[in-house]
Write a protein that holds these residues in place. Sequence first.
Motif, PDB file in Angstrom:
ATOM      1  N   LYS A  61     -18.849   9.811  20.483  1.00  0.00           N
ATOM      2  CA  LYS A  61     -19.531   9.310  19.159  1.00  0.00           C
ATOM      3  C   LYS A  61     -20.736   8.553  19.431  1.00  0.00           C
ATOM      4  O   LYS A  61     -21.635   8.635  18.535  1.00  0.00           O
ATOM      5  N   ALA A  62     -20.661   7.779  20.447  1.00  0.00           N
ATOM      6  CA  ALA A  62     -21.863   6.762  20.507  1.00  0.00           C
ATOM      7  C   ALA A  62     -23.117   7.416  21.159  1.00  0.00           C
ATOM      8  O   ALA A  62     -24.384   7.379  20.637  1.00  0.00           O
ATOM      9  N   GLN A  63     -22.772   8.535  21.871  1.00  0.00           N
ATOM     10  CA  GLN A  63     -23.797   9.165  22.383  1.00  0.00           C
ATOM     11  C   GLN A  63     -24.501  10.090  21.479  1.00  0.00           C
ATOM     12  O   GLN A  63     -25.689  10.287  21.354  1.00  0.00           O
ATOM     13  N   ALA A  64     -23.929  10.639  20.524  1.00  0.00           N
ATOM     14  CA  ALA A  64     -24.133  11.532  19.445  1.00  0.00           C
ATOM     15  C   ALA A  64     -24.902  10.627  18.456  1.00  0.00           C
ATOM     16  O   ALA A  64     -25.886  11.130  17.546  1.00  0.00           O
ATOM     17  N   ALA A  65     -24.691   9.492  18.274  1.00  0.00           N
ATOM     18  CA  ALA A  65     -25.389   8.741  17.153  1.00  0.00           C
ATOM     19  C   ALA A  65     -26.318   7.741  17.857  1.00  0.00           C
ATOM     20  O   ALA A  65     -26.916   6.969  17.054  1.00  0.00           O
TER      21      ALA A  65
END
Length: 120
Positions: A61-65
């Motif tokens: 999620k961190a990478q996607a955001a």
Amino acid sequence: MPRLMLSCLALSLAASAALAADPKIEAAIKTFEQVAADDAKLKTYCAMNKLMADIGDDDAKAQAAEGQMDGYMKELGADFEAAMAAGEQLDEKSPDLNAYDTAITKLDEASALQSLRMFR
């Protein structure tokens, strides 16, 4: 009259305790105060905080955001980015850590109040 003087003295001591020795940390604290006082920036900070809470410890999620987080940081400005970076460089035993943490806490409290106002 003495009570008033003691109250003023206590307030001035509390205020001076929040001052940081490191000029970078002092600048960071002022930046956080400015964000808290600016409704548009505070709204951006609220959105960024919500996104960070939604991400939690999930690396995917961190990478996607990442792009969205970069956008929030850009909206908040270079001074805010520098303020956040200054905190990351603080040692756990630094006397400035308390002042920095207090400033972040006040910004978070302002963010929470802003969020409450949006839902009224």
